[in-house]
Design a protein around this motif. Structure first.
Motif, short mmCIF file in Angstrom:
data_model
loop_
_atom_site.label_atom_id
_atom_site.label_comp_id
_atom_site.label_asym_id
_atom_site.label_seq_id
_atom_site.Cartn_x
_atom_site.Cartn_y
_atom_site.Cartn_z
N ARG A 284 0.83 -1.21 0.00
CA ARG A 284 0.00 0.00 0.00
C ARG A 284 0.86 1.25 0.00
NH1 ARG A 284 -3.74 -1.65 5.04
NH2 ARG A 284 -1.63 -2.26 5.73
N GLU A 285 2.10 1.10 0.53
CA GLU A 285 3.03 2.25 0.54
C GLU A 285 3.50 2.62 -0.86
OE1 GLU A 285 4.02 4.07 3.02
OE2 GLU A 285 3.56 2.97 4.85
N LEU A 286 3.36 1.67 -1.81
CA LEU A 286 3.87 1.90 -3.16
C LEU A 286 2.80 2.45 -4.11
CD1 LEU A 286 5.93 -1.42 -3.53
CD2 LEU A 286 6.74 0.81 -2.75
N LYS A 287 1.57 2.51 -3.65
CA LYS A 287 0.49 2.99 -4.50
C LYS A 287 0.71 4.46 -4.88
CE LYS A 287 -3.26 -0.17 -3.32
NZ LYS A 287 -4.61 -0.33 -2.74
N GLY A 288 0.45 4.73 -6.15
CA GLY A 288 0.58 6.10 -6.62
C GLY A 288 1.98 6.46 -7.09
N LEU A 289 2.96 5.59 -6.87
CA LEU A 289 4.32 5.88 -7.32
C LEU A 289 4.49 5.49 -8.78
CD1 LEU A 289 6.44 4.56 -4.29
CD2 LEU A 289 5.92 6.94 -4.85
#
Length: 535
Positions: free
Chosen positions: A115-120
Motif C-alpha cells: 500500500r506504501e507503493l500505490k501512486g508511485l
C-alpha cells in the motif's frame, strides 16, 4: 518403430541415435531400480510378524512411487513368502490422484507494505538503457523504513538468479551504502544504511562497478555455456536452474547420463572459442508472439517470463533466451571461462560450476600455485609432475605390499606367542594376553590365524600405545555356536578402559584412555567367556 514414425515425424529419424541412447540408459536405470526395490521388498517381507503378513495399499503406493515397484511385481514377490497383497483395480488412478493434489505455493512478498507503493510511478531502469552506466542522478520519490524509492536507477535488482548490485547513494555530504536492491512490481527498492534520505531530495547513485562487471561476465558466460552444452551433448539439454555469482556461478541442466571428462573439456573449449571470437551480445524488447514465432520455446530456458513484451538476449549465432539480467555487449568482454566442477545433483540433472572473467583467471592462478607447491615439495619440475606422481604411486603400492607381507609375518610370530598362553574352558580354547605398541593390523591377522586353525578358539588381546588402550576379541565359528558373543562382551568391558566398543558375535573391538584399566578389562572378558550360556 523409428522407420514407421519417421514419415509423420521426421525429427525422430534425425535424432535416432539420441533416442536409442536415452532408451538404453533408461532401461538400465529401471533394471537397477527394480533390483534395489525387490531386495528392499524381500527384506520388508522377511521382517513381517506372523500375525500381520500383508502389504497395505499405502505400502503399495510407497513401493511404486519411491522405489519403482509395480504392484504386479510386489504381488509376485510377496506370494513366494506367503504374504497377502490386495491390489485395487483403480490403483494407477489413485497414484495419479495423489500426484495431482494442488500444492500451495506462497507468493513472493514485497519487503514493504504494498500500500506504501500505490501512486508511485514505475522506476526508470537505466541499467537496460546504458548497461555500463555506473553513476547517475535521481530524485527520491519515497522512503519506507530502510528502503528508498528513486525515480530512476542504474542499480540492478535481484532476479533471474543474478544477485543485486550494491554501491552507495550520496546527497551532498550525506552518504549511505546500498546493501540490497529488490523489485516490487514496477518499483525498485534500495535498502540503504543509514536511511537518511527524504522525499524530493536530489541524489547521486554509484554502482560498485567491479562487482557489476563480474556479474555481467558470469551471466553472459551462463548463456555461452548453455549453448556449448547443447552443441556437445545434444539439443535435448535444458536449463533447470542457475545462480550467478561474483566469484563462481553454476548452471543445472537436464541430461540422461553423467557428463564425461572428455565432453566437459570440449564444452569448455567451445565456450572459450566463442569468447575469443568476440561475438556480439544483442538485447532487444520483442512482442511475445513475434519472439516465439522467430525463436520458439527455446527462449524459455530460464523459465517462462510474464508479460506481453520479452527482453530477448542473443549471443550472436550461438544462444537466444528471454532474460532480464545484465550482460556484456560482446563475448570478448567475458574474457575467459573455466569449468571448476561437475556433479549429478539428482537423477537426470547435472550441475556445472564455473568461473568467468577475472574470477576464472584467479582459479587458474590458484591451481598453478598449488602445482608449484607440489613441485617444490617433490623436488621436480612442474612439467615432470605426472611422471613423478605416477612413480610415487607405484612406490607406495610396492611399500604397501611389503608392509602387508611384514604384517603377515609379525602376525605369524604373534600367533605362535599367543598359542603358548592358551587355556581350556570346556570345549573352548581361550587365549588372553596383552601386547603393547603393536598395530591393530598385526593383531587382527594373528587372531584370524588362530581362529582359522581352531574353530573352538576365542582370543582376547589388549594393547596400549601413546596414552590410549585398545582391546579386541575374536571367536571361531564353533565358539560362536556355543554362545560366545564378542560384541556383547567388548561393549561391557570397554567401560573399564574409559571408552566404548562393540561389534559382531565373532569379532569386536573397543578403545579408551584409561590404560591402567586394561589388564582388568582383559581378565573381565575372559570371566565373561567362562560363564556358561552368557558368553
Amino acid at each position: 518403430m523409428v522407420r514407421e514414425l519417421s514419415g509423420q515425424f521426421p525429427e525422430i529419424s534425425e535424432r535416432r541415435e539420441y533416442i536409442l541412447q536415452v532408451t538404453e540408459a533408461e532401461e538400465r536405470k529401471y533394471s537397477e531400480a527394480l533390483e534395489r526395490g525387490v531386495r528392499l521388498l524381500e527384506r520388508m517381507v522377511a521382517e513381517m510378524p506372523e500375525d500381520r503378513r500383508e502389504i497395505t495399499e499405502e505400502q503399495l503406493l510407497v513401493l511404486y512411487d519411491s522405489h519403482g515397484l509395480p504392484p504386479e511385481i510386489v504381488r509376485e514377490v510377496a506370494a513366494r513368502a506367503g504374504v497377502r497383497v490386495e491390489v485395487p483395480e483403480d490403483f494407477y488412478i489413485r497414484v495419479a490422484k495423489s500426484h495431482s493434489r494442488v500444492r500451495h505455493v506462497p507468493a513472493q512478498t514485497s519487503p514493504v507494505d504494498e500500500r506504501e507503493l500505490k501512486g508511485l510511478r514505475p522506476t526508470r531502469l537505466l541499467f537496460y538503457e546504458r548497461p555500463k552506466l555506473m553513476e547517475f542522478e535521481a530524485r527520491v520519490l519515497k522512503t519506507i523504513g530502510d528502503y528508498v524509492v528513486l525515480d530512476r536507477t542504474a542499480f540492478y535488482p535481484e532476479g533471474g538468479g543474478q544477485p543485486s548490485d550494491i554501491g552507495e547513494i550520496v546527497a551532498g555530504e550525506a552518504r549511505a551504502a546500498v546493501k540490497e536492491v529488490l523489485k516490487a512490481g514496477d518499483i525498485v527498492l534500495h535498502r540503504v544504511e543509514p536511511a537518511i534520505f527524504r522525499r524530493g531530495q536530489r541524489v547521486t547513485g554509484r554502482v560498485d562497478w567491479e562487482r557489476r562487471r563480474s556479474l555481467m561476465a558470469h551471466h553472459t558466460a551462463t548463456h555461452i555455456l548453455l549453448g556449448a552444452l547443447k552443441k556437445v551433448l545434444g539439443p535435448h539439454v535444458w536449463q533447470q536452474g542457475a545462480q550467478k555469482g561474483v566469484e563462481r556461478s553454476r548452471l543445472d541442466v537436464s541430461h540422461f547420463r553423467r557428463i564425461s571428462r572428455e565432453e566437459m573439456e570440449e564444452v569448455e573449449r567451445l565456450c572459450n572459442k566463442v569468447i575469443f571470437e568476440n561475438r556480439r551480445v544483442l538485447t532487444r524488447w520483442m512482442d511475445r508472439n513475434e519472439a516465439e514465432g522467430r525463436y520458439g520455446f527455446e527462449l524459455y530456458q530460464g523459465g517462462v517470463v510474464p508479460g506481453r513484451k520479452l527482453r530477448v538476449v542473443e549471443v550472436e549465432g550461438w544462444n537466444v533466451q528471454a532474460c532480464a539480467g545484465t550482460h556484456c555487449e560482446s563475448t570478448g568482454e567475458v574474457g575467459l571461462l573455466k569449468i571448476t566442477g561437475v556433479e549429478r545433483i539428482q537423477d537426470g540433472i547435472e550441475r556445472i560450476e564455473f568461473a568467468a572473467g577475472g574470477a576464472a583467471l584467479k582459479v587458474i592462478r590458484e591451481r598453478e600455485a598449488g602445482l608449484a607447491r607440489i613441485s617444490e615439495m617433490l623436488g621436480v619440475q612442474e612439467e615432470k609432475l605426472p611422471e613423478a606422481v605416477k612413480r610415487m604411486v607405484e612406490e607406495m603400492k610396492d611399500l604397501r605390499r611389503k608392509v602387508e607381507r611384514m604384517e603377515a609375518r609379525v602376525g605369524e610370530m604373534l600367533a605362535d606367542l599367543m598359542r603358548s598362553r592358551s587355556v581350556r574352558m570346556g570345549e573352548l580354547k581361550v587365549i588372553s594376553t596383552r601386547i603393547d605398541e603393536i598395530g591393530s593390523g598385526e593383531l587382527i591377522k594373528a587372531c584370524e590365524r588362530i581362529v582359522g586353525e581352531d574353530e573352538n578358539a576365542v582370543v582376547v588381546v589388549g594393547g596400549a600405545s601413546e596414552g590410549s588402550a585398545r582391546i579386541m576379541m575374536m571367536a571361531g565359528r564353533k565358539a560362536v555356536e556355543k554362545g560366545v558373543d564378542c560384541g556383547r562382551i567388548i561393549l561391557k568391558v570397554s567401560r573399564m578402559i574409559g571408552g566404548g566398543g562393540g561389534g559382531r558375535p565373532n569379532f569386536a573391538q573397543g578403545g579408551g584412555t584409561r590404560v591402567e584399566g586394561l589388564d582388568d578389562a582383559i581378565r573381565a572378558a575372559v570371566e565373561e567367556i567362562s560363564r556358561p550360556g552368557e558368553g
